[in-house]
Design a protein around this motif. Structure first.
Motif, PDB file in Angstrom:
ATOM      1  N   SER A  92       0.809  -1.223   0.000  1.00  0.00           N
ATOM      2  CA  SER A  92       0.000   0.000   0.000  1.00  0.00           C
ATOM      3  C   SER A  92       0.843   1.276   0.000  1.00  0.00           C
ATOM      4  O   SER A  92       0.290   2.377  -0.025  1.00  0.00           O
ATOM      5  CB  SER A  92      -0.905   0.010   1.240  1.00  0.00           C
ATOM      6  N   ALA A  93       2.141   1.147   0.043  1.00  0.00           N
ATOM      7  CA  ALA A  93       3.005   2.332   0.040  1.00  0.00           C
ATOM      8  C   ALA A  93       2.767   3.135  -1.226  1.00  0.00           C
ATOM      9  O   ALA A  93       2.540   2.583  -2.308  1.00  0.00           O
ATOM     10  CB  ALA A  93       4.467   1.914   0.143  1.00  0.00           C
ATOM     11  N   PRO A  94       2.793   4.453  -1.134  1.00  0.00           N
ATOM     12  CA  PRO A  94       2.494   5.283  -2.316  1.00  0.00           C
ATOM     13  C   PRO A  94       3.522   5.066  -3.424  1.00  0.00           C
ATOM     14  O   PRO A  94       4.701   4.797  -3.152  1.00  0.00           O
ATOM     15  CB  PRO A  94       2.565   6.711  -1.770  1.00  0.00           C
ATOM     16  N   PRO A  95       3.109   5.172  -4.640  1.00  0.00           N
ATOM     17  CA  PRO A  95       4.049   4.993  -5.769  1.00  0.00           C
ATOM     18  C   PRO A  95       5.059   6.131  -5.824  1.00  0.00           C
ATOM     19  O   PRO A  95       4.797   7.244  -5.359  1.00  0.00           O
ATOM     20  CB  PRO A  95       3.130   5.005  -6.989  1.00  0.00           C
ATOM     21  N   GLY A  96       6.194   5.828  -6.389  1.00  0.00           N
ATOM     22  CA  GLY A  96       7.202   6.859  -6.580  1.00  0.00           C
ATOM     23  C   GLY A  96       8.058   7.181  -5.379  1.00  0.00           C
ATOM     24  O   GLY A  96       8.815   8.161  -5.395  1.00  0.00           O
ATOM     25  N   LEU A  97       7.935   6.397  -4.309  1.00  0.00           N
ATOM     26  CA  LEU A  97       8.764   6.642  -3.130  1.00  0.00           C
ATOM     27  C   LEU A  97      10.248   6.586  -3.497  1.00  0.00           C
ATOM     28  O   LEU A  97      10.678   5.739  -4.279  1.00  0.00           O
ATOM     29  CB  LEU A  97       8.493   5.582  -2.062  1.00  0.00           C
ATOM     30  N   ARG A  98      11.037   7.470  -2.873  1.00  0.00           N
ATOM     31  CA  ARG A  98      12.478   7.426  -3.068  1.00  0.00           C
ATOM     32  C   ARG A  98      13.145   7.490  -1.695  1.00  0.00           C
ATOM     33  O   ARG A  98      13.017   8.497  -0.988  1.00  0.00           O
ATOM     34  CB  ARG A  98      12.953   8.597  -3.941  1.00  0.00           C
ATOM     35  N   LEU A  99      13.841   6.439  -1.324  1.00  0.00           N
ATOM     36  CA  LEU A  99      14.568   6.425  -0.059  1.00  0.00           C
ATOM     37  C   LEU A  99      15.801   7.319  -0.203  1.00  0.00           C
ATOM     38  O   LEU A  99      16.654   7.093  -1.072  1.00  0.00           O
ATOM     39  CB  LEU A  99      14.986   5.002   0.306  1.00  0.00           C
ATOM     40  N   ALA A 150      11.398  10.543   0.142  1.00  0.00           N
ATOM     41  CA  ALA A 150      10.695  11.585  -0.608  1.00  0.00           C
ATOM     42  C   ALA A 150       9.426  10.967  -1.188  1.00  0.00           C
ATOM     43  O   ALA A 150       9.459   9.865  -1.732  1.00  0.00           O
ATOM     44  CB  ALA A 150      11.576  12.128  -1.724  1.00  0.00           C
ATOM     45  N   VAL A 151       8.298  11.677  -1.046  1.00  0.00           N
ATOM     46  CA  VAL A 151       7.007  11.167  -1.525  1.00  0.00           C
ATOM     47  C   VAL A 151       6.425  12.184  -2.499  1.00  0.00           C
ATOM     48  O   VAL A 151       5.857  13.198  -2.092  1.00  0.00           O
ATOM     49  CB  VAL A 151       6.022  10.940  -0.364  1.00  0.00           C
ATOM     50  N   PRO A 152       6.549  11.945  -3.770  1.00  0.00           N
ATOM     51  CA  PRO A 152       6.038  12.918  -4.746  1.00  0.00           C
ATOM     52  C   PRO A 152       4.527  12.799  -4.932  1.00  0.00           C
ATOM     53  O   PRO A 152       3.948  11.712  -4.813  1.00  0.00           O
ATOM     54  CB  PRO A 152       6.776  12.523  -6.025  1.00  0.00           C
ATOM     55  N   ASN A 153       3.889  13.918  -5.173  1.00  0.00           N
ATOM     56  CA  ASN A 153       2.485  13.956  -5.619  1.00  0.00           C
ATOM     57  C   ASN A 153       1.523  13.259  -4.661  1.00  0.00           C
ATOM     58  O   ASN A 153       0.621  12.544  -5.067  1.00  0.00           O
ATOM     59  CB  ASN A 153       2.357  13.319  -7.011  1.00  0.00           C
ATOM     60  N   SER A 164       4.226  17.107   4.142  1.00  0.00           N
ATOM     61  CA  SER A 164       5.596  17.621   4.086  1.00  0.00           C
ATOM     62  C   SER A 164       6.316  17.223   2.803  1.00  0.00           C
ATOM     63  O   SER A 164       7.375  17.780   2.489  1.00  0.00           O
ATOM     64  CB  SER A 164       6.396  17.098   5.286  1.00  0.00           C
ATOM     65  N   GLY A 165       5.755  16.259   2.075  1.00  0.00           N
ATOM     66  CA  GLY A 165       6.429  15.725   0.902  1.00  0.00           C
ATOM     67  C   GLY A 165       7.438  14.645   1.237  1.00  0.00           C
ATOM     68  O   GLY A 165       8.150  14.145   0.352  1.00  0.00           O
TER      69      GLY A 165
END
Length: 559
Positions: free
Chosen positions: A63-70, A427-430, A437-438
């Motif tokens: 369920s983690a949002p798409p586009g996550l960047r560690l 980082a969580v885009p969009n 906070s993004g």
């Protein structure tokens, strides 16, 4: 700097030779602890291989949002299995080895140390000879009777053992599997495990205190995470031990004495320590074990049990966690006492103690989010902010750090050897609705996700501002450490493991004892019997042994 060459890890090729700015590498094991019998399972505290295997970092939920960047990982971990931190008295019983009841500790293996490369002098002396530097082995075998080392044999106090080396190597593997992308590409912090292939010089930072077991544990974790090559030098950032806030210390921050006193004169603490069940344990220690004390008993139990060394029959009854054995009841009581101090009054003690370390963590997170905020690894490189940060510490580092994050985050169980906590920042885009906070964070401890236990979080991932707001009030190097009373060292500085053994008690507690004695000897017998567990006079006297507003002994970290 002084450079040190670690052991070559069997899982990597011979080129795994990171050079660290350490002073000492010491990885021998006691001769009595080569193998632990599978017929006698160890407590989780011992971190046997199966326990270490169970602590892998889980992948992110589907369920983690798409586009996550560690973008950043902070990992704080405890050293591995070690020898006793000092030559304390453990117990006395028929068959015990005098004078401390546990016998000497012999370590047949050497320590390894290395001098920095020597530059040639004279003709052609502008370069090095190109040969690897000499390795030196450090042997604690130079004394002859009547002289002896503190532990009686060839081990030194608090020394990392072979089992501890293996635990830290396993931990390095756990972190490597998670953050070089082998388990979940979304948690792939680095594209390569080669140290020379770091995306920029400051991408990795290593921090720890200046104790042998933490220095070496940190080195092994990093050596197991990275593959190195000749010439790689990894800075190990540390400080003079007695000035380093990586573990609690009232000599550095005297107000910790006041907060400890408040926690240990709390009615809940007193009731627990003067209960009938605690009196029964005290009777065992004093009458059947020759005056053993709660102050050192946990370390006595664990260093013996985890290394297959003998225990008194009455304590050798462990079967499994929570089995109500005498062994488990003593460990639970000692653990509860220290957890009470760390969690009492909104974790006031822990927040004051660990404020500087959390200030460093917050500085790393703020470096990531400042200005326009990093959204990619390339942005992190431009900002020159570390991506991977290791902190090599103690159980008394992890316990208060976890306690700071909320009453429900830490369960109060003593951290096993090579335990670790991790804060991941993404980082969580969009996705401004769920993550205003993004950015998002995930909190883990020994492979378990704890994010949802923090106030304001309801899943494995939570908005980073929740963590930032939780840390903001106390994350600082400029602490209010002024005491309102007498400054006494904490147990981490005096040789006690729990804050439950002391000859010096606070005025409030002395008043409480006076009231109890008066009740015992004048009139209120029933009340006194309740307060002392049915042991007037004797039970009260044993309270000095159970409660801890510490005595000023040697200023030494022991956990």
């Amino acid at each position: 700097i002084i450079l040190l060459r670690p052991l070559t890890m069997s899982r990597h090729p011979a080129r795994t030779r990171l050079l660290f700015s350490l002073l000492l590498l010491s990885l021998p094991s006691p001769s009595q602890s080569a193998d632990v019998s599978p017929a006698a399972p160890n407590p989780a505290y011992c971190s046997d291989p199966a326990a270490m295997e169970s602590r892998s970092i889980p992948p992110l939920p589907a369920s983690a949002p798409p586009g996550l960047r560690l973008l950043q990982v902070h990992s704080v971990f405890r050293h591995g299995s070690r020898t006793p931190y000092e030559n304390y008295f453990c117990w006395n019983y028929d068959g015990a080895t005098p004078p401390n009841g546990i016998g000497k500790w012999d370590c047949p293996g050497p320590a390894m140390i290395m001098a920095p490369p020597v530059r040639k002098q004279g003709v052609g002396g502008n370069g090095t000879d190109g040969a690897p530097p000499l390795l030196f082995e450090k042997w604690y075998d130079s004394l002859r009777p009547p002289s002896k080392n503190e532990l009686g044999g060839t081990c030194h106090i608090g020394q990392l053992l072979k089992t501890g080396e293996a635990q830290e190597r396993a931990l390095g593997g756990i972190l490597r599997e998670a953050y070089v992308g082998r388990l979940d590409s979304r948690t792939a912090l680095l594209n390569s495990s080669a140290y020379f292939d770091l995306p920029y010089q400051r991408a990795f930072r290593m921090r720890g205190d200046d104790q042998q077991r933490t220095l070496v544990s940190g080195q092994i974790v990093a050596s197991s995470f990275f593959e190195g090559s000749d010439g790689d030098v990894v800075p190990y950032h540390t400080a003079d031990y007695h000035d380093d806030p990586i573990h609690p210390g009232a000599l550095r921050c005297p107000r910790l004495s006041d907060l400890q006193k408040e926690a240990e004169t709390d009615p809940v603490f007193l009731a627990r320590n003067f209960s009938a069940s605690t009196n029964k344990l005290t009777q065992i220690l004093t009458e059947q074990l020759g005056g053993a004390t709660f102050r050192h008993i946990l370390d006595c139990l664990m260093t013996q049990k985890c290394n297959n060394r003998p225990l008194p029959d009455i304590l050798d009854d462990f079967v499994t966690e929570g089995d109500n054995s005498v062994y488990s009841r003593i460990v639970d009581h000692v653990s509860w006492n220290l957890a009470h101090r760390f969690k009492f009054n909104g974790a006031a003690y822990s927040k004051l103690a660990m404020g500087p370390i959390y200030a460093d963590i917050v500085a790393g997170l703020n470096g990531m989010t400042a200005d326009d905020g990093a959204k990619t690894k390339e942005d992190m490189a431009k900002k020159n902010v570390p991506m991977l940060l290791f902190y090599s510490g103690h159980d008394t580092t992890l316990m208060p750090m976890l306690a700071c994050l909320g009453d429900d985050v830490w369960d109060g169980v003593w951290p096993p050897y090579a335990s670790y906590m991790v804060i991941e920042a993404y980082a969580v885009p969009n996705n401004a609705g769920a993550y205003p906070s993004g950015y998002a964070f995930r909190l883990l401890y020994n492979g378990d996700v704890l994010t949802q236990r923090m106030d304001g979080c309801n899943g494995a991932l939570c908005d980073l501002d929740v963590l930032s707001e939780a840390l903001r009030p106390f994350s600082t190097w400029e602490r209010d450490c002024e005491t309102v009373g007498e400054t006494v060292p904490t147990d981490e500085e005096t040789g006690g493991t729990t804050g439950v053994q002391s000859q010096a008690v606070g005025a409030d507690f002395l008043t409480w004892i006076g009231f109890t004695l008066l009740a015992c000897f004048l009139s209120s017998g029933a009340t006194a019997l309740y307060l002392t567990g049915g042991r007037c006079g004797r039970g009260v006297a044993s309270g000095n042994d159970r409660l801890s507003l510490s005595e000023a002994q040697r200023d030494r970290e022991i956990l």
